[in-house]
Design a protein around this motif. Structure first.
Motif, PDB file in Angstrom:
ATOM      1  N   SER A  69      92.332  13.271 -41.035  1.00 59.69           N
ATOM      2  CA  SER A  69      93.655  13.244 -41.673  1.00 59.69           C
ATOM      3  C   SER A  69      94.071  14.603 -42.216  1.00 59.69           C
ATOM      4  N   GLN A  70      93.083  15.429 -42.598  1.00 57.13           N
ATOM      5  CA  GLN A  70      93.397  16.731 -43.186  1.00 57.13           C
ATOM      6  C   GLN A  70      92.471  17.816 -42.623  1.00 57.13           C
ATOM      7  N   PRO A  71      92.534  18.028 -41.308  1.00 59.23           N
ATOM      8  CA  PRO A  71      91.615  18.987 -40.688  1.00 59.23           C
ATOM      9  C   PRO A  71      91.793  20.416 -41.178  1.00 59.23           C
ATOM     10  N   THR A  72      93.014  20.796 -41.531  1.00 56.23           N
ATOM     11  CA  THR A  72      93.241  22.163 -42.008  1.00 56.23           C
ATOM     12  C   THR A  72      92.499  22.413 -43.310  1.00 56.23           C
TER      13      THR A  72
ATOM     14  N   GLU B  25      63.571  -6.239 -31.001  1.00 55.26           N
ATOM     15  CA  GLU B  25      64.947  -5.882 -31.328  1.00 55.26           C
ATOM     16  C   GLU B  25      65.020  -5.281 -32.722  1.00 55.26           C
ATOM     17  N   ALA B  26      66.053  -4.494 -32.939  1.00 63.19           N
ATOM     18  CA  ALA B  26      66.362  -3.955 -34.257  1.00 63.19           C
ATOM     19  C   ALA B  26      67.824  -4.270 -34.556  1.00 63.19           C
ATOM     20  N   VAL B  27      68.247  -3.985 -35.781  1.00 61.80           N
ATOM     21  CA  VAL B  27      69.605  -4.339 -36.214  1.00 61.80           C
ATOM     22  C   VAL B  27      70.418  -3.067 -36.447  1.00 61.80           C
ATOM     23  N   GLU B  28      71.662  -3.106 -36.031  1.00 57.15           N
ATOM     24  CA  GLU B  28      72.609  -2.029 -36.273  1.00 57.15           C
ATOM     25  C   GLU B  28      73.905  -2.633 -36.802  1.00 57.15           C
ATOM     26  N   VAL B  29      74.741  -1.790 -37.402  1.00 54.24           N
ATOM     27  CA  VAL B  29      75.968  -2.291 -38.024  1.00 54.24           C
ATOM     28  C   VAL B  29      77.180  -1.456 -37.626  1.00 54.24           C
ATOM     29  N   THR B  30      78.323  -2.135 -37.578  1.00 51.05           N
ATOM     30  CA  THR B  30      79.629  -1.495 -37.479  1.00 51.05           C
ATOM     31  C   THR B  30      80.521  -2.124 -38.553  1.00 51.05           C
ATOM     32  N   ILE B  31      81.687  -1.541 -38.753  1.00 46.42           N
ATOM     33  CA  ILE B  31      82.661  -2.098 -39.692  1.00 46.42           C
ATOM     34  C   ILE B  31      83.564  -3.066 -38.930  1.00 46.42           C
ATOM     35  N   THR B  32      83.870  -4.210 -39.503  1.00 48.11           N
ATOM     36  CA  THR B  32      84.756  -5.141 -38.815  1.00 48.11           C
ATOM     37  C   THR B  32      86.087  -4.453 -38.514  1.00 48.11           C
ATOM     38  N   GLU B  33      86.664  -4.796 -37.385  1.00 47.79           N
ATOM     39  CA  GLU B  33      87.920  -4.154 -36.988  1.00 47.79           C
ATOM     40  C   GLU B  33      89.041  -4.469 -37.971  1.00 47.79           C
ATOM     41  N   GLU B  34      88.962  -5.612 -38.644  1.00 45.49           N
ATOM     42  CA  GLU B  34      89.990  -5.972 -39.618  1.00 45.49           C
ATOM     43  C   GLU B  34      89.927  -5.058 -40.847  1.00 45.49           C
ATOM     44  N   ALA B  35      88.712  -4.724 -41.272  1.00 43.18           N
ATOM     45  CA  ALA B  35      88.536  -3.926 -42.483  1.00 43.18           C
ATOM     46  C   ALA B  35      88.622  -2.424 -42.235  1.00 43.18           C
ATOM     47  N   PHE B  36      88.387  -2.010 -41.005  1.00 45.21           N
ATOM     48  CA  PHE B  36      88.254  -0.578 -40.702  1.00 45.21           C
ATOM     49  C   PHE B  36      89.451   0.262 -41.148  1.00 45.21           C
ATOM     50  N   PRO B  37      90.699  -0.141 -40.849  1.00 42.97           N
ATOM     51  CA  PRO B  37      91.825   0.749 -41.196  1.00 42.97           C
ATOM     52  C   PRO B  37      91.892   1.111 -42.672  1.00 42.97           C
ATOM     53  N   SER B  38      91.885   0.120 -43.547  1.00 40.77           N
ATOM     54  CA  SER B  38      92.032   0.408 -44.973  1.00 40.77           C
ATOM     55  C   SER B  38      90.752   0.988 -45.571  1.00 40.77           C
ATOM     56  N   LEU B  39      89.613   0.614 -45.036  1.00 36.59           N
ATOM     57  CA  LEU B  39      88.334   1.031 -45.599  1.00 36.59           C
ATOM     58  C   LEU B  39      87.971   2.456 -45.198  1.00 36.59           C
ATOM     59  N   PHE B  40      88.129   2.772 -43.935  1.00 39.50           N
ATOM     60  CA  PHE B  40      87.614   4.025 -43.392  1.00 39.50           C
ATOM     61  C   PHE B  40      88.673   5.118 -43.276  1.00 39.50           C
ATOM     62  N   ALA B  41      89.889   4.731 -42.946  1.00 40.29           N
ATOM     63  CA  ALA B  41      90.880   5.752 -42.566  1.00 40.29           C
ATOM     64  C   ALA B  41      92.288   5.356 -42.985  1.00 40.29           C
ATOM     65  N   ALA B  42      92.478   5.113 -44.272  1.00 42.50           N
ATOM     66  CA  ALA B  42      93.772   4.628 -44.755  1.00 42.50           C
ATOM     67  C   ALA B  42      94.892   5.646 -44.597  1.00 42.50           C
ATOM     68  N   ASP B  43      94.546   6.932 -44.479  1.00 42.67           N
ATOM     69  CA  ASP B  43      95.576   7.963 -44.357  1.00 42.67           C
ATOM     70  C   ASP B  43      95.707   8.516 -42.939  1.00 42.67           C
ATOM     71  N   VAL B  44      95.230   7.746 -41.964  1.00 47.63           N
ATOM     72  CA  VAL B  44      95.355   8.103 -40.551  1.00 47.63           C
ATOM     73  C   VAL B  44      96.329   7.126 -39.902  1.00 47.63           C
TER      74      VAL B  44
ATOM     75  N   ARG C 225      98.307   4.400 -37.796  1.00 44.24           N
ATOM     76  CA  ARG C 225      97.842   3.079 -37.376  1.00 44.24           C
ATOM     77  C   ARG C 225      97.372   3.077 -35.925  1.00 44.24           C
ATOM     78  N   THR C 226      98.074   3.794 -35.069  1.00 40.99           N
ATOM     79  CA  THR C 226      97.702   3.830 -33.651  1.00 40.99           C
ATOM     80  C   THR C 226      96.322   4.439 -33.471  1.00 40.99           C
ATOM     81  N   VAL C 227      96.071   5.550 -34.142  1.00 38.22           N
ATOM     82  CA  VAL C 227      94.777   6.218 -34.028  1.00 38.22           C
ATOM     83  C   VAL C 227      93.677   5.356 -34.638  1.00 38.22           C
ATOM     84  N   VAL C 228      93.945   4.728 -35.765  1.00 33.36           N
ATOM     85  CA  VAL C 228      92.934   3.914 -36.429  1.00 33.36           C
ATOM     86  C   VAL C 228      92.511   2.734 -35.558  1.00 33.36           C
TER      87      VAL C 228
END
Length: 237
Positions: A220-223, A127-146, A148-151
């Motif tokens: 959040s800012q594709p243009t 086995e090997a190890v992989e990581v994700t961001i906890t769902e609780e932390a993801f909104p503010s950490l990864f995509a604070a300007d997206v 809430r529904t999409v996040v």
């Protein structure tokens, strides 16, 4: 010269969906686009995968990388038909450098304390190890300007990154011989903005900074992201 094809490489914890708005913007200006899936299994093997995608494209390529994808285009960008690099809230490494080296050089973000570790089977057993961001932390950490529904959807649909990718060393730095552009996300909480600025300055990149932009700036800012890519396409094409 024909219009360069833009190849968009996503980073960790997301997939090609992060580019939807950027793809639409580029296509509306007649720019051909390819957005391949990123395996997220290791720095060297992932870069080889991106290089294989580039090799199948006839004509010049502008290679774009978000986040971890930036480290990949730094190596894959040595392909002969790659004529420019664009970094979007990205890691810009030099030869012999790892993601951990960059992390250690700058103050750690909240990311390391917000990762959930998982195991996955590898060929040949074990086995090997992989990581994700906890769902609780993801909104503010990864995509604070997206929105809430999409996040909430993004947090549930994360693509994990193999932990081994953090320690692998880059084997080349295409920015030494290819022109580059970089977008710094001013409110990034995954990659410190100072790390993005440092990498861009070291690469001699043309830099655009967006104040208040999160790590998910392509969503959040594709243009604005597409505009920078178009600038690169026009400059080299």
């Amino acid at each position: 010269m024909p219009t360069p094809t833009v190849v968009l490489v996503h980073g960790a914890f997301t997939d090609t969906a992060c580019w939807f708005g950027v793809v639409a913007e580029l296509q509306s200006h007649g720019i051909p686009v390819v957005a391949p899936p990123n395996p997220l299994r290791g720095l060297v093997s992932d870069a080889a995968h991106v290089a294989s995608v580039v090799s199948r494209i006839d004509g010049p390529v502008v290679l774009v990388g978000h986040s971890y994808g930036g480290a990949l285009i730094t190596m894959a960008g040595t392909a002969e038909n790659v004529i420019a690099l664009v970094y979007v809230a990205a890691c810009i490494l030099q030869e012999g450098e790892s993601l951990s080296d960059v992390r250690d050089r700058f103050l750690a973000t909240e990311l390391e304390n917000s990762l959930r570790h998982w195991t996955y089977p590898v060929p040949g057993g074990g086995e090997a190890v992989e990581v994700t961001i906890t769902e609780e932390a993801f909104p503010s950490l990864f995509a604070a300007d997206v929105s809430r529904t999409v996040v909430r959807v993004l947090a549930s649909c994360q693509r994990p990154l193999a932990v081994s990718a953090f320690e692998e060393k880059t084997t080349a730095a295409a920015w030494r011989t290819k022109p580059s552009w970089a977008l710094v996300a001013g409110a990034d909480r995954v990659i410190p903005p100072d790390a993005e600025r440092f990498g861009a300055r070291r690469a001699g990149a043309t830099v655009v900074e967006i104040d208040g932009a999160s790590h998910a700036v392509a969503l959040s800012q594709p243009t604005a992201v597409a505009r920078l890519i178009r600038d690169a396409v026009q400059a080299v094409g």
